[in-house]
Design a protein around this motif. Structure first.
Motif, PDB file in Angstrom:
ATOM      1  N   ILE A 175      25.827  -2.311  35.235  1.00  0.00           N
ATOM      2  CA  ILE A 175      25.079  -3.068  34.620  1.00  0.00           C
ATOM      3  C   ILE A 175      25.890  -3.423  33.805  1.00  0.00           C
ATOM      4  O   ILE A 175      26.500  -3.907  33.467  1.00  0.00           O
ATOM      5  N   SER A 176      24.915  -4.555  33.695  1.00  0.00           N
ATOM      6  CA  SER A 176      24.823  -5.347  31.888  1.00  0.00           C
ATOM      7  C   SER A 176      23.547  -5.439  30.984  1.00  0.00           C
ATOM      8  O   SER A 176      23.137  -5.004  31.309  1.00  0.00           O
ATOM      9  N   ASP A 177      24.658  -5.838  30.129  1.00  0.00           N
ATOM     10  CA  ASP A 177      24.289  -4.806  28.573  1.00  0.00           C
ATOM     11  C   ASP A 177      23.860  -5.851  27.514  1.00  0.00           C
ATOM     12  O   ASP A 177      25.500  -5.805  27.238  1.00  0.00           O
ATOM     13  N   GLU A 178      22.408  -6.247  26.710  1.00  0.00           N
ATOM     14  CA  GLU A 178      23.069  -7.024  25.369  1.00  0.00           C
ATOM     15  C   GLU A 178      23.439  -6.357  24.899  1.00  0.00           C
ATOM     16  O   GLU A 178      23.751  -5.266  24.434  1.00  0.00           O
ATOM     17  N   ILE A 179      24.255  -6.805  23.525  1.00  0.00           N
ATOM     18  CA  ILE A 179      25.646  -6.371  23.056  1.00  0.00           C
ATOM     19  C   ILE A 179      24.729  -6.921  21.561  1.00  0.00           C
ATOM     20  O   ILE A 179      24.196  -7.797  21.675  1.00  0.00           O
ATOM     21  N   VAL A 180      24.782  -5.372  20.723  1.00  0.00           N
ATOM     22  CA  VAL A 180      23.732  -5.244  19.276  1.00  0.00           C
ATOM     23  C   VAL A 180      24.394  -4.335  18.283  1.00  0.00           C
ATOM     24  O   VAL A 180      25.574  -3.851  18.944  1.00  0.00           O
ATOM     25  N   CYS A 181      24.302  -4.156  17.317  1.00  0.00           N
ATOM     26  CA  CYS A 181      24.789  -3.783  16.226  1.00  0.00           C
ATOM     27  C   CYS A 181      24.297  -2.502  15.896  1.00  0.00           C
ATOM     28  O   CYS A 181      23.004  -2.363  15.612  1.00  0.00           O
ATOM     29  N   LEU A 182      25.181  -1.321  16.115  1.00  0.00           N
ATOM     30  CA  LEU A 182      24.468  -0.008  15.226  1.00  0.00           C
ATOM     31  C   LEU A 182      25.083   0.111  13.756  1.00  0.00           C
ATOM     32  O   LEU A 182      25.623  -0.125  13.072  1.00  0.00           O
ATOM     33  N   HIS A 206      33.827  -2.945   9.635  1.00  0.00           N
ATOM     34  CA  HIS A 206      33.363  -2.362  11.130  1.00  0.00           C
ATOM     35  C   HIS A 206      34.328  -1.581  11.964  1.00  0.00           C
ATOM     36  O   HIS A 206      34.848  -1.074  11.431  1.00  0.00           O
ATOM     37  N   ILE A 207      33.757  -0.130  12.642  1.00  0.00           N
ATOM     38  CA  ILE A 207      34.022   0.146  13.719  1.00  0.00           C
ATOM     39  C   ILE A 207      34.482  -0.219  14.987  1.00  0.00           C
ATOM     40  O   ILE A 207      33.476  -0.453  15.289  1.00  0.00           O
ATOM     41  N   ALA A 208      35.684  -0.181  15.391  1.00  0.00           N
ATOM     42  CA  ALA A 208      35.420  -0.755  16.597  1.00  0.00           C
ATOM     43  C   ALA A 208      36.635   0.595  17.783  1.00  0.00           C
ATOM     44  O   ALA A 208      37.132   1.526  17.105  1.00  0.00           O
ATOM     45  N   VAL A 253      29.699  -0.836  10.582  1.00  0.00           N
ATOM     46  CA  VAL A 253      29.312  -1.447  11.748  1.00  0.00           C
ATOM     47  C   VAL A 253      29.061  -1.287  13.437  1.00  0.00           C
ATOM     48  O   VAL A 253      30.687  -1.593  12.667  1.00  0.00           O
ATOM     49  N   LEU A 254      28.899  -1.099  13.970  1.00  0.00           N
ATOM     50  CA  LEU A 254      29.362  -0.446  15.264  1.00  0.00           C
ATOM     51  C   LEU A 254      28.623  -1.850  16.684  1.00  0.00           C
ATOM     52  O   LEU A 254      27.651  -2.086  16.538  1.00  0.00           O
ATOM     53  N   THR A 255      29.630  -2.394  16.788  1.00  0.00           N
ATOM     54  CA  THR A 255      28.884  -3.505  18.099  1.00  0.00           C
ATOM     55  C   THR A 255      29.580  -3.303  19.328  1.00  0.00           C
ATOM     56  O   THR A 255      30.737  -2.983  20.026  1.00  0.00           O
ATOM     57  N   THR A 256      27.941  -3.167  20.638  1.00  0.00           N
ATOM     58  CA  THR A 256      28.756  -2.343  21.134  1.00  0.00           C
ATOM     59  C   THR A 256      26.933  -2.546  22.019  1.00  0.00           C
ATOM     60  O   THR A 256      25.962  -3.713  21.387  1.00  0.00           O
ATOM     61  N   GLY A 257      26.900  -2.316  23.301  1.00  0.00           N
ATOM     62  CA  GLY A 257      25.529  -2.326  23.973  1.00  0.00           C
ATOM     63  C   GLY A 257      24.559  -1.471  23.034  1.00  0.00           C
ATOM     64  O   GLY A 257      24.471  -0.472  22.950  1.00  0.00           O
TER      65      GLY A 257
END
Length: 321
Positions: A175-182, A206-208, A253-257
């Motif tokens: 799949i392909s997913d939009e990257i957003v912030c949680l 940020h958390i990564a 901030v978590l940046t992911t799908g």
């Protein structure tokens, strides 16, 4: 390896036993994977020891460990099996695999980035259709050499996301997913969405995820670096599934799908917000080696991985942004 008359005593099935016993490091697990009995595999291991003049497996603590000779033989055994598969396995259809009758082990290495429901759904689906199958789920960590494990037949499928997957492996796009912030529901990005600028995003805490190899960067870091940007990472964690709980109690901030983030809405006091960076879509793949490409059983497994991932992607996503 013995030559001359001894060479004539080696069948392809014996090489398969050699490869399986070494990778499994256990006669009983090798027997399960080969759909054979432990006494039969033990007898074949005895033949292999006589042919090689080496014990191949020796006691190590509570288990077994391959000898140096065994490890040296492993790549050659894999090459022979790969050649045999190319010669004789290409015509075999996936229909030749009967999941309801299968008695074997599937090894899947996966990150938990895609969707927290993905692995539970996959296990449920495989177990429902193939109740005799055993699943070994392995985490993708910086210490896990997934390319080497695939090449040696120690792992059947690897699931994760890469900007550029390794060229020597087969891949199936999931799949392909939009990257957003949680973020937490009281985060400034939620209270003042118009003020959620690129500068404030980069300066936020940020958390990564921990990189999958030493010195490596994740797909988010690779994209930011290509644009000459750097964010303020204050937490790196190998436990990606715990990140939303950390976000809910902090200004992280978590940046992911979006698909991953959406599963936590309603469970935790978090919100999904747009990302001020124009990231390309996050693409997830399953990877496998040419060694197992034509295997009917593993072709069936890859189909289950594909169908579960696409089924979750088609479920309605929740949340703004």
């Amino acid at each position: 390896m013995a030559r001359g008359a001894g060479f004539d005593k080696i069948e392809l099935s014996l090489i398969r036993v050699l490869h399986t016993v070494i990778t499994e490091r256990s006669v009983s697990r090798a027997a399960l994977r080969l759909s054979s009995s432990q006494p039969a595999v033990s007898a074949q291991l005895k033949r292999l020891r006589a042919l090689t003049g080496d014990p191949l497996l020796v006691r190590s603590g509570a288990g077994m460990a391959p000898t140096a000779v065994a490890l040296a033989l492993l790549p050659a055994a894999a090459q022979v099996l790969q050649g045999a598969q190319a010669l004789f396995g290409g015509h075999v259809s996936a229909r030749a695999f009967a999941p309801e009758q299968a008695q074997q082990v599937f090894r899947i290495a996966a990150s938990d980035y895609l969707d927290p429901l993905f692995l539970p759904e996959l296990v449920t689906r495989v177990r429902a259709q193939a109740p005799g199958v055993t699943l070994d789920l392995l985490p993708l960590t910086r210490e896990f050499d997934y390319r080497g494990h695939l090449a040696r037949g120690e792992v059947d499928v690897v699931i994760g996301n890469w900007l550029q997957p390794p060229a020597e492996l087969h891949l199936g796009r999931l799949i392909s997913d939009e990257i957003v912030c949680l973020v937490a529901q009281d985060h400034p990005a939620v209270r003042s969405p118009r003020g959620w600028t690129l500068e404030r995003y980069l300066q936020s805490e940020h958390i990564a995820p921990t990189p999958l190899h030493a010195g490596g960067r994740g797909v988010v870091e690779e994209h930011l670096q290509a644009r000459g940007l750097e964010r303020n990472i204050v937490v790196r964690s190998p436990h990606f599934g715990l990140a939303p709980a950390m976000v809910a109690r902090s200004r992280l901030v978590l940046t992911t799908g979006r698909q991953f983030c959406a599963r936590y809405l309603g469970q935790l006091p978090v919100r999904v917000v747009r990302c001020p960076v124009d990231f390309p879509p996050l693409t997830y793949y399953q990877l496998w080696h040419d060694l197992t490409h034509a295997s009917p059983a593993l072709r069936w497994l890859r189909e289950q991985v594909r169908d579960v991932a696409r089924g979750l992607a088609e479920a309605p996503a929740r949340g703004p942004a």
